[in-house]
Design an enzyme around this catalytic site. Structure first.
Site, short mmCIF file in Angstrom:
data_model
loop_
_atom_site.label_atom_id
_atom_site.label_comp_id
_atom_site.label_asym_id
_atom_site.label_seq_id
_atom_site.Cartn_x
_atom_site.Cartn_y
_atom_site.Cartn_z
CG ASN A 23 38.52 18.61 40.00
OD1 ASN A 23 39.66 18.24 40.20
ND2 ASN A 23 38.26 19.58 39.17
CG ASP A 24 35.69 19.70 36.71
OD1 ASP A 24 35.41 19.87 37.90
OD2 ASP A 24 36.17 20.59 36.00
CD GLN A 40 40.57 18.40 35.37
OE1 GLN A 40 41.18 19.34 35.86
NE2 GLN A 40 40.97 17.80 34.26
CD1 TRP A 48 41.84 20.50 41.61
CD2 TRP A 48 43.57 21.87 41.99
NE1 TRP A 48 42.10 21.16 40.45
CE2 TRP A 48 43.15 22.02 40.65
CE3 TRP A 48 44.64 22.62 42.45
CZ2 TRP A 48 43.77 22.90 39.77
CZ3 TRP A 48 45.25 23.50 41.57
CH2 TRP A 48 44.81 23.63 40.26
CG ASP A 145 36.70 24.13 32.06
OD1 ASP A 145 37.85 23.66 32.23
OD2 ASP A 145 36.10 24.79 32.94
CD GLU A 198 35.46 26.86 37.27
OE1 GLU A 198 36.63 27.20 37.47
OE2 GLU A 198 34.87 26.04 38.00
CD1 TRP A 285 34.67 24.43 42.11
CD2 TRP A 285 36.40 23.63 43.29
NE1 TRP A 285 35.49 23.73 41.24
CE2 TRP A 285 36.56 23.24 41.94
CE3 TRP A 285 37.37 23.22 44.21
CZ2 TRP A 285 37.64 22.48 41.49
CZ3 TRP A 285 38.45 22.48 43.75
CH2 TRP A 285 38.57 22.11 42.42
#
Ligand code: FRU
Length: 479
Positions: A23-24, A40, A48, A145, A198, A285
């Site tokens: 992810n990120d 991530q 995840w 974050d 976020e 998401w």
């Protein structure tokens, strides 16, 4: 006939993990000729899980070399998103020019900020013995974050951390990356609060290529984006080293991308020439765990070069494709002066599953109600990118069977005014995504699409009248 989603092959231009979940983007920093991309990552499954920082480097933003995982879960928690800086003056004591990662150690209901460092260009990492370096007064579930940058003020400089805390961004300052003092908070009453805030990003961007610069605070939100569910909003304003103030009325909500798949964007620090280039997790998401997958799941968007532009409605973000993307591709094939009668006219082009099309739509010379391009065209359909002259909107449409993770077919519209009767579009297709740039980067729509292989066709279309295409250029990569 039921549609069987296929396991996508890897895109050519978009970063994907070697295996497992992504992810990120995290820790984006340029050092000694290399763009570092941490992300991530859960290497052991396609969903995840306990987060790690994966790592890759590139010299050109297109070709990525995978490196060993940089950070793995430890006794303080799993490794959530964060940023990286080059500590030129050795303020933290890890060594001159050390690469320092500032990230969230996550445990359910308890998030704190920690440091790791590398003195060998990110090849090996050590955790700071003093972790964590920032804890909230009482445990907080959403306190994460960290985005850290060096702020140079009139009386000297200091480090700044922007941190997401529930539905606000908190700013902290530090002389040494270790001792952090709360300075201010931004968010109450501003922008969209439909979901958790976020992954803040704080950027100093040039306005229209001139000497004027303004600050932009970008914030990802888990719900409420225009294309549904998660997305990235931004605020234009000022930052004095301690406090961000938005220049816009608080109710203003600006989204960086009108597509479904653009989240948690981060820009490279110290990119050569002062360029501001970011990329995002190209996902949502709402369905990220259900996209077609084989041995890996999750992609980044392509990198985009950032600036601000001013029009009657104020300052807007513009995102443009960096020249690096097609720099080594053969010269594009150009077509000019095409008039398309109502219907679909396939282009006698090589097409392909990776390509970039730049098309100018001659709206003043078109009687068509809707006109534009079919990309990913083949026996099973196409993705449609076009302009609706009656509604004054740019639109993107994709059949639901090519987005099996989403409940509905994709049908996105964004108001867009043509310039002098012309509309210029850039459409980047890369195996499992279509990214549309219009209005010189003021409007961007980023979407994952999963056509079956063999859908590399390209066509023009006109509905309800003739359509004029004064200029078309098609780039395809070499072998
Ligand atoms: C955003 C996010 C971050 C968090 C990370 C966990 O997508 O939820 O807030 O640090 O992902 O993987």
């Amino acid at each position: 006939m039921p549609y069987a989603p296929y396991a996508p092959t890897r895109p050519r231009l978009h970063f994907t993990p070697l295996e497992g979940w992504l992810n990120d983007p995290n820790g984006l920093v340029f050092l000694d000729g290399e763009y570092h991309l941490f992300y991530q990552h859960y290497p052991h499954a396609l969903v995840w899980g306990p987060m790690h920082w994966g790592h890759a480097v590139s010299c050109d933003l297109v070709h990525w070399e995978h490196l060993p995982i940089a950070l793995s879960p430890d006794e303080l928690g799993t490794i959530y998103s964060g940023s990286a800086v080059v500590d030129g003056a050795n303020s933290a004591g890890f060594g001159d020019g050390a690469l320092v990662a500032i990230f969230t150690h996550h445990r359910p209901g308890d998030e704190v900020q920690s440091l790791a460092f590398s003195t060998d260009k990110g090849r090996t990492w050590a955790l700071d013995a003093a972790n964590p370096v920032l804890v909230p007064p009482t445990p907080l579930a959403d306190f994460r974050d960290p985005r850290v940058l060096w702020f140079e003020g009139p009386g000297g400089g200091h480090w700044v951390m922007a941190l997401a805390a529930g539905q606000e961004i908190r700013f902290y300052t530090s002389p040494d990356l270790r001792r952090w003092s709360w300075a201010s908070s931004f968010g109450a009453g501003h922008g969209s609060h439909a979901g958790t805030w976020e992954c803040p990003e704080l950027l100093f961007l040039p306005v229209d290529g001139g000497p004027e610069h303004r600050w932009v605070l970008a914030v990802s939100v888990t719900r409420g984006a225009p294309a549904g569910s998660s997305g990235l909003q931004y605020f234009v304003g000022d930052f004095d080293g301690e406090r961000f103030s938005s220049s816009e009325p608080p109710a203003t909500v600006r989204w960086a991308d009108a597509g479904a798949d653009f989240y948690a964007a981060q820009a490279w620090q110290h990119a050569p020439g002062g360029r501001k280039i970011w990329l995002a997790w190209m996902n949502n998401w709402a369905y990220a765990r259900e996209t077609p997958a084989s041995t890996w799941r999750g992609m980044m968007s392509v990198p985009r070069e950032l600036a601000l532009t001013r029009d009657a409605a104020g300052l807007h973000l513009v995102q443009r494709l960096p020249a690096e993307l097609t720099a080594t591709w053969p010269t594009p094939r150009r077509l000019g002066g095409l008039i398309v009668a109502p219907g679909v006219r396939p282009l006698a082009e090589p097409g392909g599953e990776t390509l970039l099309i730049e098309a100018t739509l001659g709206l003043d010379d078109s009687t068509a109600r809707r006109l534009g391009l079919h990309v990913c065209a083949g026996p099973d359909g196409a993705v449609t990118v076009g302009y609706d002259q009656t509604a004054g909107t740019l639109f993107v449409e994709c059949p639901q069977r090519w987005r099996p993770m989403a409940p509905e077919a994709l049908a996105q519209q964004v108001p867009l005014r043509p310039e002098e009767g012309l509309l210029r579009l850039q459409v980047l297709v890369d195996t499992a995504s279509v990214e549309v740039f219009a209005g010189d980067g003021r409007v961007v729509l980023t979407n994952q699409v999963f056509p079956h292989p063999g859908h590399g066709g390209l066509a023009l279309f006109a509905e309800g009248g003739n359509a004029a295409f004064p200029d078309i250029a098609v780039w395809v990569p070499g072998a």
